[in-house]
Scaffold this active site. Sequence first.
Site, PDB file in Angstrom:
ATOM      1  N   GLY A  39      21.500  -8.669 -27.578  1.00  0.00           N
ATOM      2  CA  GLY A  39      20.285  -8.663 -26.769  1.00  0.00           C
ATOM      3  C   GLY A  39      19.566  -7.330 -26.774  1.00  0.00           C
ATOM      4  O   GLY A  39      19.673  -6.544 -27.717  1.00  0.00           O
ATOM      5  N   GLY A  72      21.014 -11.341 -33.692  1.00  0.00           N
ATOM      6  CA  GLY A  72      19.956 -12.341 -33.835  1.00  0.00           C
ATOM      7  C   GLY A  72      18.593 -11.781 -34.194  1.00  0.00           C
ATOM      8  O   GLY A  72      18.002 -12.203 -35.199  1.00  0.00           O
ATOM      9  N   ASP A 190      29.483 -14.819 -29.151  1.00  0.00           N
ATOM     10  CA  ASP A 190      30.154 -15.040 -27.860  1.00  0.00           C
ATOM     11  C   ASP A 190      31.493 -15.745 -28.089  1.00  0.00           C
ATOM     12  O   ASP A 190      32.503 -15.397 -27.487  1.00  0.00           O
ATOM     13  CB  ASP A 190      29.295 -15.919 -26.943  1.00  0.00           C
TER      14      ASP A 190
HETATM   15  P1  ADP Z   1      22.259 -13.649 -26.457  1.00  0.00           P
HETATM   16  O1  ADP Z   1      21.328 -13.197 -27.503  1.00  0.00           O
HETATM   17  O2  ADP Z   1      22.664 -12.548 -25.508  1.00  0.00           O
HETATM   18  O3  ADP Z   1      23.445 -14.430 -26.973  1.00  0.00           O
HETATM   19  P2  ADP Z   1      21.012 -16.176 -25.739  1.00  0.00           P
HETATM   20  O4  ADP Z   1      19.534 -16.262 -25.851  1.00  0.00           O
HETATM   21  O5  ADP Z   1      21.835 -16.815 -26.786  1.00  0.00           O
HETATM   22  O6  ADP Z   1      21.408 -14.649 -25.513  1.00  0.00           O
HETATM   23  O7  ADP Z   1      21.443 -16.830 -24.337  1.00  0.00           O
HETATM   24  C1  ADP Z   1      20.874 -16.432 -23.098  1.00  0.00           C
HETATM   25  C2  ADP Z   1      19.754 -17.391 -22.703  1.00  0.00           C
HETATM   26  O8  ADP Z   1      20.270 -18.580 -22.109  1.00  0.00           O
HETATM   27  C3  ADP Z   1      18.836 -16.873 -21.612  1.00  0.00           C
HETATM   28  O9  ADP Z   1      17.869 -16.009 -22.109  1.00  0.00           O
HETATM   29  C4  ADP Z   1      18.220 -18.165 -21.050  1.00  0.00           C
HETATM   30  O10 ADP Z   1      17.050 -18.514 -21.751  1.00  0.00           O
HETATM   31  C5  ADP Z   1      19.240 -19.232 -21.381  1.00  0.00           C
HETATM   32  N1  ADP Z   1      19.787 -19.889 -20.184  1.00  0.00           N
HETATM   33  C6  ADP Z   1      19.986 -21.207 -20.063  1.00  0.00           C
HETATM   34  N2  ADP Z   1      20.499 -21.530 -18.879  1.00  0.00           N
HETATM   35  C7  ADP Z   1      20.643 -20.384 -18.183  1.00  0.00           C
HETATM   36  C8  ADP Z   1      21.111 -20.076 -16.868  1.00  0.00           C
HETATM   37  N3  ADP Z   1      21.546 -21.008 -16.012  1.00  0.00           N
HETATM   38  N4  ADP Z   1      21.108 -18.773 -16.494  1.00  0.00           N
HETATM   39  C9  ADP Z   1      20.677 -17.813 -17.331  1.00  0.00           C
HETATM   40  N5  ADP Z   1      20.223 -18.054 -18.587  1.00  0.00           N
HETATM   41  C10 ADP Z   1      20.187 -19.317 -19.024  1.00  0.00           C
HETATM   42 MG    MG Z   2      23.426 -16.275 -28.041  1.00  0.00          MG
END
Ligand code: ADP
Ligand code: MG
Length: 295
Positions: A39, A72, A190
Amino acid sequence: MPIDPNISPHDALRVEVLSEALPFIQRFSGRRVVIKYGGAAMVDEHLREAVFRDIALLASVGVRPVVVHGGGPEINQWLKRLAIEAVFQEGLRVTDPATMDVVEMVLVGRVNKQIVNGLNHVGGNAVGFSGADGGLVQARTHGDGSLGLVGDVARVNPAVIIPLLDLGYIPVISSVAPNAEGQSYNINADTVAGELAAALDAEKLVLLTDTPGILRDRADPGSLIRHSTLSQARELIASGVVAGGMVPKTECCIRALAQGVKAAHIVDGRVPHALLLEVFTKAGIGTMVVGSSSG
Ligand code: ADP
Ligand code: MG
């Protein structure tokens, strides 16, 4: 206690904070903490340096951090340059062979080395791995194969990193791993972090991401769920509160906890020093998932 006029309040606060960290340092010294790094904390230059310093600090006080990373945004950037479309399903990247080449080059070749360099620059002793090195991770096809070369973790063999941890090195692991036939797979970072935490009998799994944690209402950053048990976390997925990229995150917390990891944390990496706040303060800042309500 009267404050000595010769000591600045700023310095007094500083040592007080340090002193308050003592019980946490004592508790976690010698213990393994698996950190999924991703992120904004990976993209923003200042946050990046803060995370590296936090990880180096953890290592300096005797915690044994293990870093697992995705990448990503950087993968998307290179796909765009090469005119390959990025496609996601259920929070996972659909990975055809051309995309897999890019994923492997970017994660293993570039992002992994940037993290290793960054950690070493602030005084850490980082060593880079992909799942292939030392047979660390073996992949198998995720689901029915409709996402292409997206893998699940078939097996983890942490033998190669354990002696390094004992010597004070910080392993940095990219989430690319071969299957039994040697075909490289793209695994959600993850998921790799969760399985590695379980295989290492880690004290903690910490997932850095771009939300405050698990939100009850994903559009409302104020709806943070600070504490969850394993069964409540399962419920959050079943009810659809958790969706998209948060699904693999929550699932890997559940799997790690079910295999003996003490606590899993989903933390906002946009907050400077989120990692230290989560490990060294009682309240923490994100969502903490524990195996039972007592934890
Ligand atoms: P990373 O790049 O850290 O793996 P992701 O984009 O894969 O992050 O996953 C995080 C995303 O999940 C958040 O940005 C949000 O859009 C989504 N999300 C879905 N449900 C939830 C929730 N209940 N609380 C927080 N985020 C959520
Ligand atoms: Mg992710």
